[in-house]
Design a protein around this motif. Sequence first.
Motif, PDB file in Angstrom:
ATOM      1  N   PRO A  20       0.812  -1.227   0.000  1.00 23.48           N
ATOM      2  CA  PRO A  20       0.000   0.000   0.000  1.00 23.48           C
ATOM      3  C   PRO A  20       0.839   1.268   0.000  1.00 23.48           C
ATOM      4  CG  PRO A  20      -0.927  -1.610   1.516  1.00 23.48           C
ATOM      5  CD  PRO A  20       0.382  -2.169   1.044  1.00 23.48           C
ATOM      6  N   ALA A  21       2.022   1.219   0.623  1.00 21.65           N
ATOM      7  CA  ALA A  21       2.887   2.400   0.682  1.00 21.65           C
ATOM      8  C   ALA A  21       3.463   2.768  -0.674  1.00 21.65           C
ATOM      9  CB  ALA A  21       4.024   2.168   1.676  1.00 21.65           C
ATOM     10  N   ASP A  22       3.407   1.843  -1.647  1.00 25.56           N
ATOM     11  CA  ASP A  22       3.957   2.100  -2.979  1.00 25.56           C
ATOM     12  C   ASP A  22       2.904   2.596  -3.967  1.00 25.56           C
ATOM     13  OD1 ASP A  22       6.598   1.367  -2.421  1.00 25.56           O
ATOM     14  OD2 ASP A  22       6.148  -0.764  -2.673  1.00 25.56           O
ATOM     15  N   VAL A  23       1.685   2.780  -3.501  1.00 25.70           N
ATOM     16  CA  VAL A  23       0.566   3.131  -4.390  1.00 25.70           C
ATOM     17  C   VAL A  23      -0.130   4.385  -3.884  1.00 25.70           C
ATOM     18  CG1 VAL A  23      -1.640   2.348  -5.323  1.00 25.70           C
ATOM     19  CG2 VAL A  23       0.238   0.716  -5.025  1.00 25.70           C
ATOM     20  N   THR A  24      -0.536   5.238  -4.812  1.00 26.18           N
ATOM     21  CA  THR A  24      -1.295   6.431  -4.457  1.00 26.18           C
ATOM     22  C   THR A  24      -2.239   6.758  -5.615  1.00 26.18           C
ATOM     23  OG1 THR A  24      -1.100   8.708  -3.627  1.00 26.18           O
ATOM     24  CG2 THR A  24       0.418   8.058  -5.382  1.00 26.18           C
ATOM     25  N   MET A  25      -2.857   7.922  -5.569  1.00 23.88           N
ATOM     26  CA  MET A  25      -3.732   8.387  -6.649  1.00 23.88           C
ATOM     27  C   MET A  25      -3.205   9.712  -7.171  1.00 23.88           C
ATOM     28  SD  MET A  25      -6.297   6.184  -7.002  1.00 23.88           S
ATOM     29  CE  MET A  25      -7.652   7.094  -7.766  1.00 23.88           C
ATOM     30  N   LYS A  26      -3.277   9.890  -8.493  1.00 26.47           N
ATOM     31  CA  LYS A  26      -2.952  11.170  -9.097  1.00 26.47           C
ATOM     32  C   LYS A  26      -3.939  11.423 -10.232  1.00 26.47           C
ATOM     33  CE  LYS A  26       0.658  13.962 -11.267  1.00 26.47           C
ATOM     34  NZ  LYS A  26       0.078  15.173 -10.649  1.00 26.47           N
ATOM     35  N   ASP A  27      -4.604  12.562 -10.180  1.00 32.36           N
ATOM     36  CA  ASP A  27      -5.615  12.913 -11.196  1.00 32.36           C
ATOM     37  C   ASP A  27      -6.701  11.843 -11.290  1.00 32.36           C
ATOM     38  OD1 ASP A  27      -3.852  15.045 -11.828  1.00 32.36           O
ATOM     39  OD2 ASP A  27      -2.776  13.737 -13.217  1.00 32.36           O
ATOM     40  N   GLY A  28      -6.987  11.185 -10.170  1.00 30.69           N
ATOM     41  CA  GLY A  28      -8.001  10.142 -10.178  1.00 30.69           C
ATOM     42  C   GLY A  28      -7.545   8.817 -10.736  1.00 30.69           C
ATOM     43  N   VAL A  29      -6.235   8.676 -10.986  1.00 30.24           N
ATOM     44  CA  VAL A  29      -5.680   7.444 -11.551  1.00 30.24           C
ATOM     45  C   VAL A  29      -4.817   6.755 -10.495  1.00 30.24           C
ATOM     46  CG1 VAL A  29      -4.202   6.465 -13.353  1.00 30.24           C
ATOM     47  CG2 VAL A  29      -5.652   8.437 -13.858  1.00 30.24           C
ATOM     48  N   PRO A  30      -5.033   5.461 -10.219  1.00 26.32           N
ATOM     49  CA  PRO A  30      -4.123   4.753  -9.312  1.00 26.32           C
ATOM     50  C   PRO A  30      -2.735   4.660  -9.945  1.00 26.32           C
ATOM     51  CG  PRO A  30      -5.692   3.232 -10.305  1.00 26.32           C
ATOM     52  CD  PRO A  30      -6.121   4.602 -10.706  1.00 26.32           C
ATOM     53  N   ILE A  31      -1.717   4.949  -9.157  1.00 25.99           N
ATOM     54  CA  ILE A  31      -0.367   5.101  -9.710  1.00 25.99           C
ATOM     55  C   ILE A  31       0.662   4.764  -8.650  1.00 25.99           C
ATOM     56  CG2 ILE A  31      -0.283   7.557  -9.064  1.00 25.99           C
ATOM     57  CD1 ILE A  31       1.256   8.124 -11.631  1.00 25.99           C
ATOM     58  N   THR A  32       1.827   4.301  -9.067  1.00 22.02           N
ATOM     59  CA  THR A  32       2.912   4.096  -8.114  1.00 22.02           C
ATOM     60  C   THR A  32       3.397   5.447  -7.593  1.00 22.02           C
ATOM     61  OG1 THR A  32       4.434   3.947 -10.001  1.00 22.02           O
ATOM     62  CG2 THR A  32       3.733   1.877  -8.978  1.00 22.02           C
ATOM     63  N   THR A  33       3.815   5.471  -6.339  1.00 23.73           N
ATOM     64  CA  THR A  33       4.373   6.688  -5.757  1.00 23.73           C
ATOM     65  C   THR A  33       5.630   7.096  -6.517  1.00 23.73           C
ATOM     66  OG1 THR A  33       5.757   5.434  -4.221  1.00 23.73           O
ATOM     67  CG2 THR A  33       3.522   6.044  -3.463  1.00 23.73           C
ATOM     68  N   VAL A  34       6.062   8.327  -6.314  1.00 22.17           N
ATOM     69  CA  VAL A  34       7.298   8.781  -6.960  1.00 22.17           C
ATOM     70  C   VAL A  34       8.462   7.887  -6.545  1.00 22.17           C
ATOM     71  CG1 VAL A  34       8.985  10.656  -7.095  1.00 22.17           C
ATOM     72  CG2 VAL A  34       6.537  11.158  -7.240  1.00 22.17           C
ATOM     73  N   ALA A  35       8.524   7.531  -5.270  1.00 21.36           N
ATOM     74  CA  ALA A  35       9.622   6.682  -4.795  1.00 21.36           C
ATOM     75  C   ALA A  35       9.628   5.337  -5.518  1.00 21.36           C
ATOM     76  CB  ALA A  35       9.508   6.479  -3.285  1.00 21.36           C
ATOM     77  N   ARG A  36       8.472   4.664  -5.586  1.00 21.87           N
ATOM     78  CA  ARG A  36       8.403   3.369  -6.265  1.00 21.87           C
ATOM     79  C   ARG A  36       8.611   3.530  -7.765  1.00 21.87           C
ATOM     80  NH1 ARG A  36       8.051  -2.368  -5.431  1.00 21.87           N
ATOM     81  NH2 ARG A  36       7.925  -3.103  -7.586  1.00 21.87           N
ATOM     82  N   THR A  37       8.118   4.642  -8.327  1.00 19.75           N
ATOM     83  CA  THR A  37       8.316   4.889  -9.757  1.00 19.75           C
ATOM     84  C   THR A  37       9.802   4.973 -10.090  1.00 19.75           C
ATOM     85  OG1 THR A  37       6.186   6.043  -9.934  1.00 19.75           O
ATOM     86  CG2 THR A  37       7.814   6.475 -11.653  1.00 19.75           C
ATOM     87  N   LEU A  38      10.586   5.624  -9.241  1.00 23.04           N
ATOM     88  CA  LEU A  38      12.031   5.713  -9.473  1.00 23.04           C
ATOM     89  C   LEU A  38      12.677   4.328  -9.423  1.00 23.04           C
ATOM     90  CD1 LEU A  38      12.909   8.915  -7.409  1.00 23.04           C
ATOM     91  CD2 LEU A  38      13.042   8.668  -9.900  1.00 23.04           C
ATOM     92  N   VAL A  39      12.232   3.502  -8.489  1.00 21.21           N
ATOM     93  CA  VAL A  39      12.774   2.140  -8.385  1.00 21.21           C
ATOM     94  C   VAL A  39      12.452   1.346  -9.654  1.00 21.21           C
ATOM     95  CG1 VAL A  39      12.643  -0.038  -7.109  1.00 21.21           C
ATOM     96  CG2 VAL A  39      12.652   2.132  -5.869  1.00 21.21           C
ATOM     97  N   ASP A  40      11.208   1.444 -10.123  1.00 26.51           N
ATOM     98  CA  ASP A  40      10.812   0.721 -11.339  1.00 26.51           C
ATOM     99  C   ASP A  40      11.515   1.289 -12.572  1.00 26.51           C
ATOM    100  OD1 ASP A  40       9.114  -0.931  -9.920  1.00 26.51           O
ATOM    101  OD2 ASP A  40       7.349   0.322 -10.264  1.00 26.51           O
ATOM    102  N   LEU A  41      11.626   2.611 -12.631  1.00 25.61           N
ATOM    103  CA  LEU A  41      12.246   3.266 -13.776  1.00 25.61           C
ATOM    104  C   LEU A  41      13.703   2.848 -13.919  1.00 25.61           C
ATOM    105  CD1 LEU A  41      11.416   5.439 -15.903  1.00 25.61           C
ATOM    106  CD2 LEU A  41      12.408   7.144 -14.363  1.00 25.61           C
ATOM    107  N   ALA A  42      14.368   2.640 -12.788  1.00 28.12           N
ATOM    108  CA  ALA A  42      15.801   2.332 -12.802  1.00 28.12           C
ATOM    109  C   ALA A  42      16.125   1.055 -13.570  1.00 28.12           C
ATOM    110  CB  ALA A  42      16.323   2.236 -11.369  1.00 28.12           C
TER     111      ALA A  42
END
Length: 288
Positions: A101-123
């Motif tokens: 749950p700590a890796d997930v949030t909402m942005k513009d009404g869309v479920p999305i990975t947090t910035v922190a998790r996004t950086l990990v996935d992007l890497a």
Amino acid sequence: MTTAEMRTAGLSRDVVARHREAGTLVRQFRGVYLVGRATPTRDELERAAVKACGEGAVLSHRSAAARWKILRHHRGPVEVTARTQRRRQQGLRPYRANLAPADVTMKDGVPITTVARTLVDLAMLVDEAVLDTAVHEADNLKRLYLRKVDEAIARAGATRQGVPALRRRLRRYRPANGRLDTDMEKLFVQFLRKYGFPPTEHGVTFELEGGERTTVDVLFRDAWVAVELDGGVHESRRHFQTDRRKSRRLEALHGLVVFRVTEEDLAERADELAQDLHATIARRAAAV
């Protein structure tokens, strides 16, 4: 809309089929349709992709990075993380992971990975130059929380592909050891980021003769250059004399070049300070 949502709304299969034939329902992904238009916006396409991957799916990887604006664009397939294995479709690249749950949030009404998790996935997908840009943009947008990135790395696994590269990118944004105890130290770290200096260590202790110990404010270890920040208590005459002795002893016993910085330097001569410090580091790095 998904086919399940249309059935819940009372639309029969025959009605759905007629709307498809008329072009008022346009298939985007398996089981997901755009209503009323033939061409979706990028936002609509991303929402459709998340719906296509089922309950608990979230926008992730490069798609999440673009929505967070830590990457400028992502025009490839929409990237989504789902709880179960999903088939890859045209325009959709699914990943499977049980996100905390700590890796997930909402942005513009869309479920999305947090910035922190996004950086990990992007890497694990991009080269270090692109990753460096993403980290830099996250910092500029005030969305780079190092503790949260560290926690996301721990949840994803320290051996995960791309994690070493991400950790190298993060070194510039935090002290390698010690703490930032004063406002001036925090301002100096901002100065280092702005002018593109290499990674630093903060509050590094050195042994002097006779068991005496002293600490430098900032150390560029590879170049063997220390920076001492002269502000606050440094302004008294006693500390002025003590600091000069400290610099002399460090140079004599450890060969350490000590570069002194004042509050006025940071406030009024930042460009000149950056030029001089870069020159000192370059000269020393070539000599070490």
